[in-house]
Structure formats: C-alpha cells, structure tokens
Write an enzyme that holds these catalytic residues in place. Structure first.
Site, PDB file in Angstrom:
ATOM      1  N   GLU A 163       0.890  -1.330  -0.115  1.00 59.27           N
ATOM      2  CA  GLU A 163      -0.165  -0.095   0.141  1.00 59.27           C
ATOM      3  C   GLU A 163       0.791   1.242   0.072  1.00 59.27           C
ATOM      4  OE1 GLU A 163      -3.176  -0.047   2.827  1.00 59.27           O
ATOM      5  OE2 GLU A 163      -4.053  -1.895   2.147  1.00 59.27           O
ATOM      6  N   GLU A 351      -5.329  -8.634   0.732  1.00 57.34           N
ATOM      7  CA  GLU A 351      -6.132  -8.469   2.042  1.00 57.34           C
ATOM      8  C   GLU A 351      -7.489  -8.197   1.891  1.00 57.34           C
ATOM      9  OE1 GLU A 351      -4.904  -5.025   4.159  1.00 57.34           O
ATOM     10  OE2 GLU A 351      -2.780  -5.707   4.035  1.00 57.34           O
TER      11      GLU A 351
END
Ligand code: GCO
Length: 447
Positions: A163, A351
């Site tokens: 991220e 995720e």
C-alpha cells in the site's frame, strides 16, 4: 465452477502489527516505533512494543494456522529487525527469527508470501531523508537482496511493498500515519517516484539472487468506484483510474511498473508540481510483475444523473464495519475486472476482512457471525469474478487481532482473538468456519 485447485487460501499479517519485541537483541528502530513515543498520535497511547508478541509466539502461531488448514501465509519482514541500520549490517537475531518462522511454515506445509516492506521504515534511513533521498531506491534494493539471499530457499512469492497509497499518502502527505509528515505534493511526488524505482530495482535483484522462477508483485490499497447500475461499469472504471490529485489511486502506482509510464491523466498535476520523470527512470521502473495484489475492503458507488457524475450517499440500511466502512461485496466483483482488463495480470486478494466491535463472551467464546457473513458475501463476489478472470488467491486480513496503526488495538480484524495481557490466543467461530471454506475449496461459502 469453483476456485482453482491450487487456490492460495491464506491469512495475512504485517510485522509491526503483530511482532512486538520492539527492543529485542540488536533490532533497529523504525518509524512506527518512534511514532508511538509521541503522545496523541496513536489511539490511547497504544504501541506495537509488545502487542501480540508474535516474536515470542511464532511456533504457536504457525501451529494455529496449521490447525486452521491455511495454505498460504502472507507476513512481512521488519526491515530494521533484519538490518538495524537499514543498510549494511545484518542482525543475527533478525535472521534467526525469520528463518525459524519459515522453517515452521515449511513443516506445516504452508506457503510463505513474503512482503518486504509493510510500513515499518528503518528510522536510521528516515534520518537520512527516507524516501526523499535519491539513494533510497538503492537502499531498498540492498535490503531486498539480503532477504532473497537469506530466505530465498524458502520463499517463492514476494510482495515488494504494501500500500504505497498509505505509507506515502497518509505517511508523507496527509500526516495521519508514520512518519506523520505533511509534505507538499512536489516532495511527495519525489518520494513516490523513488518508491517506484525501489520496487523495480528490488524486483530485478530478487530474480538475480534466487535462481529459479519466483512470483513477484505488490499489494495495492484499492478502494474502487463501483457501478450503481450495470450500465455504469465503464464510468466506474474511469472514475477509479481518474487523477484525484492524491496518492490513493492504484494506476498511479501500477501503470509505471507495468507499462513504464505514468497515467496520462496525471500529467497536469505532475507538471504543476515539477515532476518531470526522465525517460531512463521510466524505462527502469518498468518491471516484470507476476500478479496484481490488491487490498480491498469497500468502495464507493457511482452513477450518472442528468449528465453529472454522482456518488450517492449509502442508504442508512447499509451495514458498516467497526472501521465505518460500508459492506459492499461488489468491491470484489467489478474492481478486479477493471484491473485485469488494464494489466492482464492474475489477481490476488492480498487483503480483505472486517473489523467488528466484539469481545470474548462469558463462556470464553467469540461468536463472530457477522465476520462469517462478511467473508461469505465478499467471497461469493470474488467467486463470480473468478469465472471471468484469473484469481490466484485470497488472504483474510488478519490471522489475529492486532495493532491497527493509528487506531491502536481498538479495531479487531482477526480470526484469532488475542488477550493483550496474557498473550493467550483463542480461535473465533470464524476461524473454524474459514477452515471449512479452505477444506471445501470454497464450496462452504454457498452453504
Ligand atoms: C492497510 C494494511 C493493513 C491494515 C488493514 C486494515 O491496509 O492499512 O495493509 O496493515 O491493518 O488494511 O485496515
């Protein structure tokens, strides 16, 4: 049709969020260790100093995964635990810890998916300018080479970074995450460019060190626009890839890596901020990625009304998680298709999961039916996508309750409950359910 036979049914964690042992042996500090020393930054003054104490429970945690039938485990290496100064010296203790984890996973028949960087940037390198420093790509390359050298015998799956939207966007621009900076866009764009160079150098380094085919990707925070009506598909896709003049888009990061160029619609913003990427840099940034890793929890519905693009507010009936994120299972159906259409890379959900306000009941159980329902709905959507595009895996976030960054331990995402006083682990009802999902290769989600 069901999920592919070798589908990677996994669970995910990240080093700072679970390891604890912040001061063990010769470990170096990282920006989150240091952030937690400043009052007011993290919910109720929590820190990851001890937390789940996975460092001291590593065998037990792998045994739990084995009992759950987990096939793949995504974890991250704490850069400053392995290399206390970020570059140069290697910590014997750090090396021992990760080798012990990898050996235990191997014994348990669980495939490791190793994230190199999940936000715990070495403080020693931060003091030298961190991602602003033009040497920062080379620092990351050196670290990636060390990981490949030490752990390459065990690891076939690499996630270079987690991220960038957050550690750059929240960490360097809006200042809500470590290192809590609010730099002007011109400087944040420099950081971003260095992150991309770092990824490409690391990708090449890993392949040169591990002499066999490996799978390399990144994990992108992907919070997409969703079509309110089927005919809004193209609009939602365009909105997802539009330049919102922040660091949150997935194509801002993926286009350079896959195509060797930034998305065109970002050019006016770059020009205003003095980013003129050299052709040689872009050629270097172009990397060989083997999959597109995505972290998705929700999205925003979009439609067109009287010729205007509108994002209608969710109806009050829409369920919200404890993060106040809307439960929108469509997030795992349309958005992976946008990306497959753009990059033609197989999709991995690195995720997805849910935080719930929950606790152990008087009988010592955690009956988290809403988590089961959430995962069931999202996996049904993913299953639908998997009929149309290649999907290689799904990693539930997270194996265990853990340190949710600025929210401290207040948010609970785990399949396993952690007692932060005693370190005791308790499987929640969802952990037993997920075991059945894995055993049935997904059939359980239709029951
Ligand atoms: C992130 C990280 C995870 C989070 C999870 C829940 O997306 O912020 O990858 O570390 O804990 O996504 O917010």
């Amino acid at each position: 049709m069901s999920f592919t036979k070798d589908f990677a049914w996994g669970v995910a964690t990240a080093s700072y969020q679970i390891e604890g042992a912040a001061y063990a042996a010769d470990k170096g500090l990282n920006v989150w260790d240091v952030a937690s020393m400043t009052p007011g930054r993290i919910f109720e003054g929590h820190s990851g100093d001890v937390g789940c104490d996975h460092y001291h429970h590593v065998k037990e945690d792998v045994e739990i995964m084995r009992r759950m039938g987990v096939r793949a485990y995504r974890f991250s290496v704490n850069w400053a635990r392995l290399m206390p100064d970020g570059i140069g010296r290697i910590s014997e203790d750090g090396k021992r810890f990760y080798l012990e984890l990898l050996a235990a996973l191997k014994d348990a028949g669980i495939t490791p998916w190793m994230t190199l960087f999940h936000w715990d940037y070495p403080y020693a390198l931060y003091l030298r300018g961190g991602w602003l420093n033009p040497d920062s790509p080379a620092w990351f390359e050196e670290y990636a080479g060390v990981c490949a050298q030490l752990f390459g015998d065990y690891v076939d799956h690499y996630i270079l970074i987690n991220e960038p939207q957050c550690f750059i966007g929240l960490g360097h621009s809006s200042g809500g995450h470590a290192p809590f900076l609010k730099l002007p866009d011109s400087e944040v764009l420099r950081c971003s460019h260095n992150v991309l160079l770092a990824c490409s150098l690391a990708e090449k380094k890993i392949r040169s060190v591990v002499h066999r085919p490996v799978m390399i990707g990144t994990a992108q925070a992907y919070w997409p626009a969703l079509p309110l009506r089927e005919e809004d598909y193209e609009l939602a896709k365009e909105e997802t890839f539009a330049c919102h003049e922040d660091f949150g888009s997935v194509n801002f990061w993926m286009d350079p890596l896959v195509f060797g160029r930034y998305p065109e619609q970002f050019t006016p913003w770059f020009e205003r901020n003095g980013l003129r990427p050299a052709a040689a840099d872009l050629a270097l940034i172009k990397s060989k990625l083997d999959f597109c890793g995505l972290n998705t929890y929700s999205g925003n519905y979009v439609t067109r009304k009287e010729g205007k693009i509108v994002y209608p507010d969710p109806q009050p009936t829409v369920p919200k998680t404890d993060m106040r994120w809307n439960v929108y299972p469509d997030s795992l159906y349309y958005p992976p298709k946008y990306l497959y259409e753009r990059y033609a890379l197989p999709i991995v959900y690195t995720e997805n999961g849910v935080a719930l306000a929950e606790w152990k009941d008087v009988n010592g159980e955690i009956n988290d039916d809403s988590r089961i329902d959430f995962v069931k709905r999202y996996l049904r959507a993913l299953h639908r996508a998997a009929q149309e595009i290649p999907v290689l895996g799904y990693f539930y976030w997270s194996l265990m309750d853990n340190f949710e960054w600025a929210e401290g331990f207040s948010k609970k995402f785990g399949l396993v409950h952690i007692d932060y006083q005693t370190g005791e682990r308790t499987l929640k009802k969802s952990a037993y359910w997920y075991k059945k999902v894995i055993e049935s290769n997904g059939e359980e989600i239709f029951r």
